[in-house]
Design an enzyme around this catalytic site. Structure first.
Site, PDB file in Angstrom:
ATOM      1  N   HIS A  74      42.225  53.657 -19.252  1.00  0.00           N
ATOM      2  CA  HIS A  74      42.431  54.658 -18.200  1.00  0.00           C
ATOM      3  C   HIS A  74      43.408  54.145 -17.142  1.00  0.00           C
ATOM      4  O   HIS A  74      44.352  54.853 -16.774  1.00  0.00           O
ATOM      5  CB  HIS A  74      41.083  54.995 -17.544  1.00  0.00           C
ATOM      6  CG  HIS A  74      41.189  55.926 -16.380  1.00  0.00           C
ATOM      7  ND1 HIS A  74      41.600  57.240 -16.499  1.00  0.00           N
ATOM      8  CD2 HIS A  74      40.927  55.734 -15.056  1.00  0.00           C
ATOM      9  CE1 HIS A  74      41.596  57.822 -15.308  1.00  0.00           C
ATOM     10  NE2 HIS A  74      41.190  56.923 -14.408  1.00  0.00           N
TER      11      HIS A  74
ATOM     12  N   ARG B  26      53.761  55.160 -12.385  1.00  0.00           N
ATOM     13  CA  ARG B  26      54.783  54.128 -12.176  1.00  0.00           C
ATOM     14  C   ARG B  26      55.531  53.895 -13.491  1.00  0.00           C
ATOM     15  O   ARG B  26      55.480  52.802 -14.073  1.00  0.00           O
ATOM     16  CB  ARG B  26      54.132  52.827 -11.686  1.00  0.00           C
ATOM     17  CG  ARG B  26      53.390  52.975 -10.368  1.00  0.00           C
ATOM     18  CD  ARG B  26      52.723  51.664  -9.947  1.00  0.00           C
ATOM     19  NE  ARG B  26      51.722  51.207 -10.906  1.00  0.00           N
ATOM     20  CZ  ARG B  26      50.471  51.628 -10.943  1.00  0.00           C
ATOM     21  NH1 ARG B  26      50.045  52.533 -10.066  1.00  0.00           N
ATOM     22  NH2 ARG B  26      49.621  51.166 -11.846  1.00  0.00           N
TER      23      ARG B  26
ATOM     24  N   GLU C   1      36.100  63.377 -14.338  1.00  0.00           N
ATOM     25  CA  GLU C   1      36.132  61.995 -14.791  1.00  0.00           C
ATOM     26  C   GLU C   1      34.799  61.720 -15.473  1.00  0.00           C
ATOM     27  O   GLU C   1      33.742  61.743 -14.832  1.00  0.00           O
ATOM     28  CB  GLU C   1      36.376  61.016 -13.641  1.00  0.00           C
ATOM     29  CG  GLU C   1      37.784  61.122 -13.078  1.00  0.00           C
ATOM     30  CD  GLU C   1      38.166  59.962 -12.162  1.00  0.00           C
ATOM     31  OE1 GLU C   1      37.261  59.157 -11.811  1.00  0.00           O
ATOM     32  OE2 GLU C   1      39.343  59.862 -11.803  1.00  0.00           O
TER      33      GLU C   1
ATOM     34  N   GLU D  23      32.116  59.506 -16.767  1.00  0.00           N
ATOM     35  CA  GLU D  23      31.726  58.146 -16.409  1.00  0.00           C
ATOM     36  C   GLU D  23      30.253  57.926 -16.721  1.00  0.00           C
ATOM     37  O   GLU D  23      29.517  58.861 -17.024  1.00  0.00           O
ATOM     38  CB  GLU D  23      31.963  57.889 -14.907  1.00  0.00           C
ATOM     39  CG  GLU D  23      33.351  58.281 -14.424  1.00  0.00           C
ATOM     40  CD  GLU D  23      33.600  57.893 -12.971  1.00  0.00           C
ATOM     41  OE1 GLU D  23      32.787  57.126 -12.408  1.00  0.00           O
ATOM     42  OE2 GLU D  23      34.609  58.346 -12.405  1.00  0.00           O
TER      43      GLU D  23
ATOM     44  N   LYS E 243      38.003  63.113  -3.716  1.00  0.00           N
ATOM     45  CA  LYS E 243      36.834  62.724  -4.500  1.00  0.00           C
ATOM     46  C   LYS E 243      35.510  63.125  -3.847  1.00  0.00           C
ATOM     47  O   LYS E 243      34.516  63.347  -4.537  1.00  0.00           O
ATOM     48  CB  LYS E 243      36.825  61.194  -4.669  1.00  0.00           C
ATOM     49  CG  LYS E 243      38.020  60.631  -5.418  1.00  0.00           C
ATOM     50  CD  LYS E 243      37.852  60.779  -6.896  1.00  0.00           C
ATOM     51  CE  LYS E 243      38.872  59.952  -7.645  1.00  0.00           C
ATOM     52  NZ  LYS E 243      38.663  60.006  -9.111  1.00  0.00           N
TER      53      LYS E 243
END
Length: 401
Positions: free
Chosen positions: A119, A128, A186, A188, A240
């Site tokens: 991830h 980037r 997400e 998790e 978040k």
């Protein structure tokens, strides 16, 4: 008295015995376990075995039981496995479909990690693209994380209102305010602390198992456009903090003993406080369903940092943890596209839409429903289920003047 029927491959056999808080009708919530398709009231079923059962389990939170520590956890589990294999009082049993599930406890604090190399590498390549190393320099030296907002953790079934906030796209001269247009999930795992540590002390990787009570599925909803504008230099905040969802059944760490596997090779060797001779993680298989269609199957076993290392890192500076603290793993992603646990990865930042219900989709739309399930190997060849965490996205309400 009744003998429980446990359907084969139900995921909720005697090797599992998760803990949760349930209620029936207008009655007060109580602690129970799940066996097959039946919720079992623990205060009632253990009354003849444990004089303290009423105080521990006739309550609306697991916190009292969790705070008793690992010796009591083991005793209760052993007793339950013996008692539930025989006849149990009928009044202690409720069909799963007849109960409402609640949060297992009031979560004291919440830390979210970023423990999947796949991830982190995918996001590094997305954000980037000119950097030859997609990982930041610190990533393989420590479990990167941020402190989240425990007050907006909700149980499965609670719908999520689309958040609003500041956004600034690549072509915008100034930030604008409005509902998130890049709402994401997400997938998790969350780990709940049963017994904490005092401020100024720390929990070692070897002692983590005496502090960790159990695990849940965790969906860390993420507003990617709000997050992208706010996170430099201090990290995630409003992108978040609006909501996270957890599955209601807490699978005890003892039930996951047969699911322990080694982490991927950790290179360079972690610093001594993070070093484990055999760093372990869990062989948990997750499944992400988008409007009834499975779109991803993230494998937790690929996570670079282990739960023990995450807890040790949380406390190495002397930070206190308490009963009911929860920390989440960060997005779980494997090496393959169909194993990516966030839609920003799965659709490569929205540039590669996927088909959902015959439509091209990138991020979440109002009315979408997300369900995440998880299973793991258990004792005696049983498969252990974590159940599911599910929610539907609701539109942003009008902003009042």
């Amino acid at each position: 008295m009744i003998t429980l029927s446990i359907p084969k491959d139900s995921g909720f056999g005697l090797a599992n015995l998760p803990y949760g808080v349930y209620s029936v009708g207008g009655a007060a919530p109580r602690v129970g376990t799940r066996v097959g398709d039946t919720v079992v009231d623990l205060a009632l079923v253990l009354a003849a075995e444990d004089p303290g059962a009423e105080a521990l389990f006739a309550t609306d939170s697991l916190a009292t039981f969790m705070s008793t520590g690992p010796a009591k956890w083991a005793q209760v589990r052993e007793t339950l496995q013996r008692v539930l294999a025989g006849e149990v009082p009928k009044e202690a049993l409720h069909p799963v479909a007849s109960v409402r599930m609640h949060l297992p406890c009031e979560f004291a604090d919440y830390v979210d990690f970023y423990a999947s190399e796949h991830h982190a590498s995918n996001l590094g390549r997305l954000f980037r693209p000119d950097n030859p190393d997609p990982l930041m320099p610190n990533w393989k030296h420590l479990p990167v994380g941020y402190h989240g907002r425990s007050s907006t953790i909700v149980e499965s079934g609670v719908d999520i209102v689309r958040p609003s906030g500041q956004r600034k796209g690549p072509g915008d001269e100034e930030p604008t305010f409005g509902p998130s247009t890049r709402l994401d999930i997400e997938a998790e795992m969350g780990f709940i602390v049963g017994v904490g540590n005092e401020m100024g002390s720390r929990i070692s990787v070897d002692d983590a198992s005496t502090h960790l009570f159990g695990a849940v599925i965790f969906n860390d909803w993420s507003a990617r456009d709000i997050q992208a504008w706010e996170y430099v230099p201090l990290g995630p905040n409003l992108g978040k903090s609006f909501a996270s969802s957890v599955s209601p059944w807490v699978v005890p760490m003892a039930a996951l003993a047969d699911a322990k596997v080694s982490t991927p090779t950790q290179d360079p060797t972690p610093l001594p406080y993070l070093h484990m001779d055999d760093p372990w993680t869990l062989d948990v298989d997750l499944e992400v369903e988008w409007n009834g269609q499975v779109v991803s199957r993230p494998p937790f076993r690929t996570m670079y940092w282990s739960p023990a290392q995450m807890l040790a890192h949380t406390t190495v500076n002397g930070a206190r943890t308490r009963t009911g603290d929860i920390f989440a793993s960060g997005t779980i992603s494997g090496p393959d596209k169909e194993q990516r646990g966030a839609f920003i990865e799965l659709t490569w930042g929205g540039k590669e839409p996927i088909q959902v219900g015959g439509e091209e989709r990138t991020f979440l739309q109002d009315g979408d429903t997300i369900t995440i399930r998880a299973t793991a190997p258990g004792a005696n060849g049983e498969r252990i289920s974590f159940g599911e965490v599910t929610a539907t996205i609701l539109p942003t309400p009008p902003l009042r003047p």
